[in-house]
Design an enzyme around this catalytic site. Sequence first.
Site, short mmCIF file in Angstrom:
data_model
loop_
_atom_site.label_atom_id
_atom_site.label_comp_id
_atom_site.label_asym_id
_atom_site.label_seq_id
_atom_site.Cartn_x
_atom_site.Cartn_y
_atom_site.Cartn_z
N LEU A 124 0.84 -1.20 0.00
CA LEU A 124 0.00 0.00 0.00
C LEU A 124 0.88 1.26 0.00
CD1 LEU A 124 -2.83 1.35 0.36
CD2 LEU A 124 -2.55 1.04 2.82
N THR A 125 1.83 1.33 0.92
CA THR A 125 2.64 2.55 1.13
C THR A 125 3.48 2.90 -0.09
OG1 THR A 125 2.75 1.95 3.46
CG2 THR A 125 4.32 3.61 2.69
N GLY A 333 21.00 -2.57 32.72
CA GLY A 333 22.27 -1.85 32.70
C GLY A 333 22.98 -2.05 31.37
N GLU A 357 0.70 -0.15 9.87
CA GLU A 357 -0.74 -0.32 10.18
C GLU A 357 -1.32 0.97 10.76
OE1 GLU A 357 0.19 -3.26 8.70
OE2 GLU A 357 0.63 -4.17 10.62
C1 LIG Z 1 9.03 -2.08 9.53
C2 LIG Z 1 7.97 -1.55 8.60
C3 LIG Z 1 7.23 -2.43 7.83
C4 LIG Z 1 6.24 -1.95 6.95
N1 LIG Z 1 5.57 -2.83 6.15
C5 LIG Z 1 4.70 -2.35 5.23
C6 LIG Z 1 4.04 -3.25 4.32
O1 LIG Z 1 4.27 -4.46 4.34
N2 LIG Z 1 3.18 -2.73 3.40
C7 LIG Z 1 2.91 -1.40 3.33
O2 LIG Z 1 2.12 -1.00 2.49
N3 LIG Z 1 3.52 -0.51 4.18
C8 LIG Z 1 4.41 -0.96 5.11
N4 LIG Z 1 5.06 -0.09 5.96
C9 LIG Z 1 4.81 1.34 5.82
C10 LIG Z 1 4.02 1.94 6.96
O3 LIG Z 1 2.68 1.55 6.87
C11 LIG Z 1 4.23 3.46 6.92
O4 LIG Z 1 5.59 3.69 7.27
C12 LIG Z 1 3.32 4.20 7.84
O5 LIG Z 1 1.98 4.13 7.38
C13 LIG Z 1 3.71 5.68 8.00
O6 LIG Z 1 3.94 6.28 6.76
P1 LIG Z 1 5.28 7.10 6.52
O7 LIG Z 1 6.42 6.23 6.93
O8 LIG Z 1 5.28 7.60 5.13
O9 LIG Z 1 5.24 8.30 7.55
P2 LIG Z 1 4.52 9.72 7.31
O10 LIG Z 1 3.11 9.49 6.90
O11 LIG Z 1 5.37 10.58 6.46
O12 LIG Z 1 4.52 10.27 8.80
C14 LIG Z 1 5.65 10.90 9.38
C15 LIG Z 1 5.20 11.42 10.76
O13 LIG Z 1 4.15 12.38 10.59
C16 LIG Z 1 3.01 12.00 11.33
N5 LIG Z 1 1.81 12.41 10.62
C17 LIG Z 1 1.49 12.19 9.32
N6 LIG Z 1 0.30 12.72 9.03
C18 LIG Z 1 -0.16 13.29 10.18
C19 LIG Z 1 -1.34 13.97 10.54
N7 LIG Z 1 -2.34 14.19 9.66
N8 LIG Z 1 -1.45 14.44 11.81
C20 LIG Z 1 -0.48 14.18 12.72
N9 LIG Z 1 0.66 13.53 12.44
C21 LIG Z 1 0.81 13.08 11.19
C22 LIG Z 1 3.10 10.48 11.45
O14 LIG Z 1 2.35 9.98 12.55
C23 LIG Z 1 4.61 10.32 11.65
O15 LIG Z 1 4.94 10.55 12.98
C24 LIG Z 1 6.01 -0.55 6.85
C25 LIG Z 1 6.76 0.32 7.65
C26 LIG Z 1 7.72 -0.16 8.50
C27 LIG Z 1 8.52 0.82 9.32
#
Ligand SMILES: Cc1cc2nc3c(=O)[nH]c(=O)nc-3n(C[C@H](O)[C@H](O)[C@H](O)COP(=O)(O)OP(=O)(O)OC[C@H]3O[C@@H](n4cnc5c(N)ncnc54)[C@H](O)[C@@H]3O)c2cc1C
Length: 378
Positions: A124-125, A333, A357
Site C-alpha cells: 500500500l505505502t 544496565g 498499520e
Molecule cells: C518495519 C515496517 C514495515 C512496513 N511494512 C509495510 C508493508 O508491508 N506494506 C505497506 O504498504 N507498508 C508498510 N510499511 C509502511 C508503513 O505503513 C508506513 O511507514 C506508515 O503508514 C507511515 O507512513 P510514513 O512512513 O510515510 O510516515 P509519514 O506518513 O510521512 O509520517 C511521518 C510522521 O508524521 C506523522 N503524521 C502524518 N500525518 C499526520 C497527521 N495528519 N497528523 C499528525 N501527524 C501526522 C506520522 O504519525 C509520523 O509521525 C512498513 C513500515 C515499517 C517501518
Amino acid sequence: MTFLLDDDELLLQQTVRSYFDKRVAPLVAEHERNRTFPWELLPELYEFGFVRGVASEADGGDAISYMALAVLMEEAGRCWGSLRTTVNIASMVARLLSVAGTPEQKERFLTPLLRGERYGWFALTEPDAGSDAGALRTSARPDGDGYRITGNKLYITNGMGGDFGIVLADVPGHGVSAFLVDKEESPYVCADIPHLPVRSTTSCELAFDEVFVPAGNLVGELGGGFALAMNAVNMGRLNMSMGAVGIMQACLEASIAYTTSRHQFGKPIAGFQLVQQMVVEIATLTETSRLLGYKAARTLDAGLPGRYECSMAKYHCGESAGRAATLALQVHGGAGLMEESPVERYFRDAREATIPEGTTQIQILQMGKHLLGVSAMR
Ligand SMILES: Cc1cc2nc3c(=O)[nH]c(=O)nc-3n(C[C@H](O)[C@H](O)[C@H](O)COP(=O)(O)OP(=O)(O)OC[C@H]3O[C@@H](n4cnc5c(N)ncnc54)[C@H](O)[C@@H]3O)c2cc1C
C-alpha cells in the site's frame, strides 16, 4: 490473567508457547544476526492457526476467532518480532483473498499460501503516500486484457521473500483497486532497505514500470481496493497490538530474571525500590495493553466493526511497548545494550509497533473523529 481466556484459548496459549520456546527461540539470535528467516517453519506454524486461521473453512482455512488470533500473535511477539510480522503480512493477504478472491485466484494464490508453499506481500505505502494512504500515485492503466502498473511501493515487508503480492493502485476513472502481482508473470524490481526493527524481515522498495498484470488478477471490484485494504489493515492493527503485548511480556520475564539474579551493593538489584518501580511499570503496561487487545478481539468476535477498539489497542500497545522496552534495557544496565541480550532485540522490535498499520498519530486522529465527529486529518 488466565480467567480472561476460556479453556480452549488457554490450551492454545500453552501449546503455542511451548512450541515457540522449544522449536523457535533457539533459532532467533543467529537468524537476526544474519538477517535470514526460517521459511521452512511456516507450515508448522500454520497448524496452530497462524495465517490459515484467518481464511474461511470453505477456502481451506481454519476460521479461528479473533481472540484465538490475539493469543497466537501475543505468543509470536513474545518469541520473535520478525516472525510475528511475517505471519501478520501473510494473514492480511490471506484474509483479503478469502474475502474477495475469485475461485481461480484462490486456487492459484490462496491455497498454496495457506499450505506455506507460497508467500505474499502487501503493498500500500508509497514514497509520497504513507499516513495519507489515499494519496497513492501508483496507477494501473487498462491495456488489452489486463493492466499496466506503474509506480513505486515503499517499506514492503518481505518483498524479497514473497513470490507474489497484492498491490494497491489507482485505475483512472475507477479509483484504488487491488491487484495480484506474480513475480514470474509480472516481473518487478525489488530492493531491500536495511532497517532497525524486525531484522529477519526485508523492508523493500518495489518498482513497477509498465508492468503487465492480467485482468484476472484484479481482486474484488474496480475501485474497491481501498476498502479491502483497510479491512485487512484493521486485523493487522489487532495483530500488531498483541505482538507488542508479547514483546512487553518478554521484557517483563527478562527483567524479573535479571533483577533477581544480578547483585550490586551486596544484594540482588530487585531489592532496590527504584528497580522495583521500573519492573512494576513494565508489568502494568503489559497488563493494560493486553486488556485493550483482548477487548478489541472480543469486539470483532461479536461481529462489530471494531475500528475504534483496534485503533485504541494499537495506540496504547504500540506506545507502551516502546516504554516497556526502554525500562527493560535500563534494568539490565550495560548488559541490555549488548547484542547478545534479547532485550536489545526487544527494544528494536518495539519501535516497529508505533509505525506500520497506521502510526500512533493516525490512530489518535481516527479515534478523535469517532468520538468528536470531526476529522482533523485534512
Ligand atoms: C518495519 C515496517 C514495515 C512496513 N511494512 C509495510 C508493508 O508491508 N506494506 C505497506 O504498504 N507498508 C508498510 N510499511 C509502511 C508503513 O505503513 C508506513 O511507514 C506508515 O503508514 C507511515 O507512513 P510514513 O512512513 O510515510 O510516515 P509519514 O506518513 O510521512 O509520517 C511521518 C510522521 O508524521 C506523522 N503524521 C502524518 N500525518 C499526520 C497527521 N495528519 N497528523 C499528525 N501527524 C501526522 C506520522 O504519525 C509520523 O509521525 C512498513 C513500515 C515499517 C517501518
